[in-house]
Design a protein around this motif. Sequence first.
Motif, PDB file in Angstrom:
ATOM      1  N   UNK A   1       1.093  -1.625   0.315  1.00 35.30           N
ATOM      2  CA  UNK A   1      -0.076  -0.614  -0.180  1.00 35.30           C
ATOM      3  C   UNK A   1       1.174   1.047   0.094  1.00 35.30           C
ATOM      4  N   UNK A   2       0.743   2.020  -0.612  1.00 37.99           N
ATOM      5  CA  UNK A   2       1.464   2.910  -1.178  1.00 37.99           C
ATOM      6  C   UNK A   2       0.795   4.113  -0.984  1.00 37.99           C
ATOM      7  N   UNK A   3       0.668   5.136   0.217  1.00 40.30           N
ATOM      8  CA  UNK A   3      -0.603   5.846  -0.058  1.00 40.30           C
ATOM      9  C   UNK A   3      -0.388   7.331  -0.362  1.00 40.30           C
ATOM     10  N   UNK A   4      -0.758   8.316  -0.642  1.00 42.96           N
ATOM     11  CA  UNK A   4      -1.223  10.363  -1.013  1.00 42.96           C
ATOM     12  C   UNK A   4       0.174  10.304  -1.198  1.00 42.96           C
ATOM     13  N   UNK A   5       1.084  10.098  -2.065  1.00 41.57           N
ATOM     14  CA  UNK A   5       2.448  11.125  -2.262  1.00 41.57           C
ATOM     15  C   UNK A   5       3.575  10.346  -1.719  1.00 41.57           C
ATOM     16  N   UNK A   6       3.752   8.822  -1.125  1.00 42.06           N
ATOM     17  CA  UNK A   6       4.182   7.544  -0.788  1.00 42.06           C
ATOM     18  C   UNK A   6       5.628   8.144  -1.929  1.00 42.06           C
ATOM     19  N   UNK A   7       6.066   7.450  -1.734  1.00 45.02           N
ATOM     20  CA  UNK A   7       7.531   6.697  -2.534  1.00 45.02           C
ATOM     21  C   UNK A   7       7.885   5.054  -1.667  1.00 45.02           C
ATOM     22  N   UNK A   8       7.935   3.978  -2.982  1.00 50.25           N
ATOM     23  CA  UNK A   8       8.589   2.476  -1.894  1.00 50.25           C
ATOM     24  C   UNK A   8       9.283   2.263  -3.417  1.00 50.25           C
ATOM     25  N   UNK A   9      10.373   1.843  -2.984  1.00 46.61           N
ATOM     26  CA  UNK A   9      11.435   1.444  -4.028  1.00 46.61           C
ATOM     27  C   UNK A   9      12.002  -0.213  -3.382  1.00 46.61           C
ATOM     28  N   UNK A  10      11.457  -0.709  -4.094  1.00 50.31           N
ATOM     29  CA  UNK A  10      11.445  -2.682  -3.839  1.00 50.31           C
ATOM     30  C   UNK A  10      12.015  -3.283  -4.604  1.00 50.31           C
ATOM     31  N   UNK A  11      13.615  -3.663  -4.147  1.00 50.71           N
ATOM     32  CA  UNK A  11      14.186  -4.524  -4.740  1.00 50.71           C
ATOM     33  C   UNK A  11      14.119  -5.573  -4.028  1.00 50.71           C
ATOM     34  N   UNK A  12      14.012  -6.921  -5.207  1.00 50.89           N
ATOM     35  CA  UNK A  12      13.976  -8.264  -4.558  1.00 50.89           C
ATOM     36  C   UNK A  12      14.840  -8.990  -5.661  1.00 50.89           C
TER      37      UNK A  12
END
Length: 386
Positions: free
Chosen positions: A173-184
Amino acid sequence: MKKVDLNLYKFDGLEHDAVADLSTLNNEDKEQLLMAGVDVDSEETSGTFLQVDHSNVHCDSTNKDVEVMDIKKALEKYDGLPDYYFKLIDQDKDEFTKSAADNLHGGYFIRTKKGAKIKAPVQSCLFLKAEQSGQNIHNIIVVEEDSEIQILTGCAAAHSKFTGAHFGISEIYVKKGGKLTFTMVHNWGENVTVRPRTAGVVEEGGVFINNYVLLKKVKDMQSYPTIYLNGEGAVARFNSVLVAPEGSHLDSGTRIIQNAPNTRGEIISRTITTGGTIISRGHIQGNNAPARGHLECQGLLLGGGIIHAVPELEATVEGVELSHEAAVGKIAQEEIEYLMARGMDEDEATSTIVRGFLNVDDMKLPKKLQIEIDKQIAELDSSNAM
């Protein structure tokens, strides 16, 4: 999709003691964890999570602005996480989601504080150590409004000959204005079966960047995460690098659903087979305008194998702009000849092209992990040259 016999694996009784200090792990385990993205000696992290078979053995957060918890404890603390737990994925979707729902072994709950900019990454690993281990996992990530975080996560088996199965549910869940960098980074064994089930939602102005690296043999992996861009201006980018040696069967893809205006979606997939089978899928669906999406599938066949690219573009309203490029084949002879004309022999030229094709510099991986991945790519070059 290949049939999986769940009776081949052990889903009970594989518990382990907690590990207070991960630096006390033996060198072999440290090496396997590093190739799954976890550097147990690093101090530049905001938190670390380690699941071994059926037990969470280590979980901590070193940043007050990010919460890192075992999923079971989070379910207890937050009354079942009613806003997040099994909200994006139906627990009756298939036998693997049912297995995870009925007999949950663990997984992580990671949540940022609203407005926090988490600079050092959170690292996590889901590790198979006991032979014939069957692992049921549920992960939940919540990036609160206007916050940013990088999560470096991976999965690994104790050694290359290992036999086991991993069934992992992830809800993001990335909410308003959020930023997720997800490296697998996946570092499985040649007899491991993998069935991740992933879905995510990105709200207004949110950004989700996903990097995926798989360079070693895995018996059977099937993955098709779906990300919903539900807020205006939401962005999702996927970048994957996969190698399938002989004996590997990879059915891997990504789906982006654009449900709001001014959204952008990008899927870039680079695959190499050295004898294995790769089904490379991609699907972008535009349901609101204006919206833009681009899908790119590039594949190289080195020494046999199969690559099947399945790109899909679907526009349901006027004003959506979607594009795709797909190319599968061997290294172009003119590229080899170009480098040979500049002093390289044929093997050197081929290796240079392969290294460039598999380049992961833009993923901004930790230095130790980057070095190990470079070693794996060099090994791939050597075996191909032979």
